[in-house]
Design an enzyme around this catalytic site. Structure first.
Site, PDB file in Angstrom:
ATOM      1  CE1 TYR A 137     -17.198  -1.643  10.411  1.00  0.00           C
ATOM      2  CE2 TYR A 137     -18.402  -3.702  10.158  1.00  0.00           C
ATOM      3  CZ  TYR A 137     -18.184  -2.515  10.833  1.00  0.00           C
ATOM      4  OH  TYR A 137     -18.943  -2.208  11.934  1.00  0.00           O
ATOM      5  CB  THR A 168     -20.565  13.926  16.533  1.00  0.00           C
ATOM      6  OG1 THR A 168     -20.233  13.116  15.388  1.00  0.00           O
ATOM      7  CG2 THR A 168     -19.293  14.569  17.086  1.00  0.00           C
ATOM      8  CB  THR A 190     -13.499   7.515  20.237  1.00  0.00           C
ATOM      9  OG1 THR A 190     -13.830   6.139  19.995  1.00  0.00           O
ATOM     10  CG2 THR A 190     -12.443   7.604  21.327  1.00  0.00           C
TER      11      THR A 190
END
Length: 264
Positions: free
Chosen positions: A154, A16, A13
């Site tokens: 995060y 790109t 996942t």
């Protein structure tokens, strides 16, 4: 050691660019058929074209989908119903003052960084358990242990991912399905490179100097004292996906340059 993943299908996942793309490339080079995912068809197509250049005879397909939503995860599952290897890499990060980080931002980070991995693992792990073979990897971060003050939201998600990884490994006790968390440190991904370029421009210094200053100021305990390259993270991920890593499960595996100052 020769890693051969011929006949295995891998879903990576957020693949790109950056770490995700490097993992997809490494798995493809080892013979796996790879599914690349990204939010836009344009980015997915660009990654597939790059992969065909980088890896001769690469067997790869792509799915454009927003995995930060339940609907997006379901669309991926419908397109790719089964996988031997799942790498939960998709994630988002951005510095934000704790007192200025609103509820929507916390929820967005949790949905993208944690729930995407939960939803996909919940589906693919069942098939792996039935076949009695599989590899699931959660891309966590040294920030799970070394919570950054500029990105508490995060760090929280990466600690959660590590917890899910350990718990799922225990759920799959006694099977040949392994589950591990990978903890990179600051890595020269597309988003980090952009951040370094912006900081270099603001300070009127070179990108190399901006990177050095970032490590000095934010990760002074680093032993390698530099950013890692995505391929350095991917190398570990490819090994963990291999048959040779069959006894490695329930682990938090660091590839963070020694930032976290503990041996456990």
């Amino acid at each position: 050691m020769h890693i051969d993943l011929t006949g295995k299908r891998a879903v990576v996942t957020g693949s790109t660019a950056g770490i995700g793309y490097a993992i997809a490339k490494g798995l493809a080079a080892a013979g796996a058929s790879v599914v690349i995912t990204g939010r836009s068809k344009e980015r997915v197509d660009q990654a597939l074209a790059a992969l065909s250049r980088d890896v001769s005879n690469a067997n790869a397909t792509g799915v454009a989908v927003d995995l930060g939503t339940a609907d997006g995860c379901q669309k991926l599952i419908e397109r790719v119903t089964d996988a031997d290897i799942l790498v939960n890499n998709v994630g988002t990060f951005e510095p934000s003052d704790f007192f200025a980080t609103d509820d929507d931002t916390w929820q967005r980070f949790f949905d993208v960084n944690v729930m995407s991995a939960v939803r996909l693992s919940r589906h693919y792990a069942k098939e792996m358990r039935e076949r009695d073979w599989g590899r699931i990897e959660f891309i966590s971060s040294e920030s799970a242990l070394n919570i950054p003050t500029e990105m508490v939201h995060y760090g929280m998600t990466k600690a959660a991912v590590q917890s899910v990884s350990r718990g799922l490994a225990k759920v799959l006790t006694g099977t040949n399905v392994t589950v591990n968390a990978i903890l990179p440190g600051p890595t020269r991904s597309e988003s980090v490179k952009k951040m370094m370029e912006e900081q270099a421009q603001e300070a009127c210094i070179s990108v190399a100097e901006a990177e050095k200053r970032f490590i000095d100021d934010n990760r002074p305990s680093s032993i390698i004292h530099r950013l890692a390259d995505p391929e350095e993270v991917a190398n570990l991920c490819v090994y963990v996906a291999s048959e040779q890593a069959s006894a490695t499960t329930g682990a938090a595996l660091r590839v963070e340059g020694g930032i976290v100052d503990t041996m456990a």
